[in-house]
Write an enzyme that holds these catalytic residues in place. Structure first.
Site, PDB file in Angstrom:
ATOM      1  CD  GLU A   1       1.323  -4.570  -6.531  1.00  0.00           C
ATOM      2  OE1 GLU A   1       0.566  -5.534  -6.368  1.00  0.00           O
ATOM      3  OE2 GLU A   1       1.074  -3.631  -7.314  1.00  0.00           O
TER       4      GLU A   1
ATOM      5  CG  ASN B   1       0.245  19.545  -8.137  1.00  0.00           C
ATOM      6  OD1 ASN B   1      -0.639  18.868  -7.617  1.00  0.00           O
ATOM      7  ND2 ASN B   1       1.210  20.109  -7.430  1.00  0.00           N
TER       8      ASN B   1
ATOM      9  CG  ASP C   1       4.524   0.408   1.251  1.00  0.00           C
ATOM     10  OD1 ASP C   1       4.090   1.378   0.576  1.00  0.00           O
ATOM     11  OD2 ASP C   1       5.518   0.505   1.997  1.00  0.00           O
TER      12      ASP C   1
ATOM     13  CE  LYS D   1       7.414  15.409   9.874  1.00  0.00           C
ATOM     14  NZ  LYS D   1       8.426  16.489   9.684  1.00  0.00           N
TER      15      LYS D   1
ATOM     16  CG  ASP E   1       4.382  11.483   0.166  1.00  0.00           C
ATOM     17  OD1 ASP E   1       4.280  11.126   1.352  1.00  0.00           O
ATOM     18  OD2 ASP E   1       5.271  12.261  -0.231  1.00  0.00           O
TER      19      ASP E   1
END
Length: 213
Positions: free
Chosen positions: A194, A96, A154, A122, A118
């Site tokens: 991509e 991580n 994106d 929110k 990611d």
């Protein structure tokens, strides 16, 4: 995206400990010894299935690449791509990235890549975005003076958020593209995402930033 479980992943990782490095915290500040040379080290956070890091390593044999990926079912696919290309300048970490300072010393990394991270859309998840200020603090610590951070996504919302975050942190925006593939760059190594998104006609956003001394 949910990843298919690979029951053999643990055995594969154990069998390829020279590629997927166990206990990377033990090598903090000593990564050049692992590579066996004095080449600059670039770090990709969120390596995914490995197309980018394997392609970059092939294109830049004078740079060492470290890819971090938390999902075991994904990192084994990345490892297979690296092995297939027979590039010796790549190692992978199944860890991580929440505190990179556990694994890297100050001024140990020359470049960082954030590819299709990611977006955590929110508001309550803002601190998980890899361009949130606490992550930027870590990048500044481990990067050499003049080291760069390159982001591709994106997701326009994440991109706009990131540009604001970089600006508020006092970083230098060296290059910004709102549609990376308008002028195809032969040196651009595409990730799996991509290729998928650009084939659908979606613009790919890219920027290169650095910390001001």
């Amino acid at each position: 995206m949910r990843q298919r479980n690979k029951p053999w992943a643990d055995d594969f990782i154990a069998e390829h400990a020279d590629l997927i490095i166990p206990a990377p915290e033990k090598h903090r500040g000593k990564w050049k010894e692992i590579f066996g040379n004095d080449h600059p080290i670039h770090l990709e956070i969120g390596t995914g299935k490995g197309q980018f890091i394997a392609g970059m390593a092939e294109q830049h044999p004078d740079i060492n690449f470290i890819g971090m990926e938390l999902a075991k079912s994904v990192i084994v696919t990345a490892a297979e791509k690296v092995l297939a290309k027979e590039v010796p300048n790549v190692i992978l970490l199944n860890n991580n990235a929440k505190d990179l300072r556990d694994f890297f010393a100050e001024n140990e990394i020359s470049g960082i890549y954030l590819n299709f991270s990611d977006p955590w859309p929110k508001s309550r998840h803002e601190k998980r975005r890899l361009t949130y200020r606490t992550f930027l603090e870590q990048y500044e610590d481990i990067l050499i003076e003049g080291g760069t951070l390159v982001q591709k996504t994106d997701n326009r919302g994440l991109f706009e958020y990131s540009l604001v975050s970089y600006n508020q942190y006092g970083m230098l925006l060296e290059d910004v593209s709102l549609d990376l593939h308008v002028n195809e760059d032969p040196m651009n190594v595409k990730t799996e995402y991509e290729k998928k998104f650009s084939a659908k006609g979606q613009p790919i956003y890219r920027c290169q930033v650095s910390f001001q001394s």
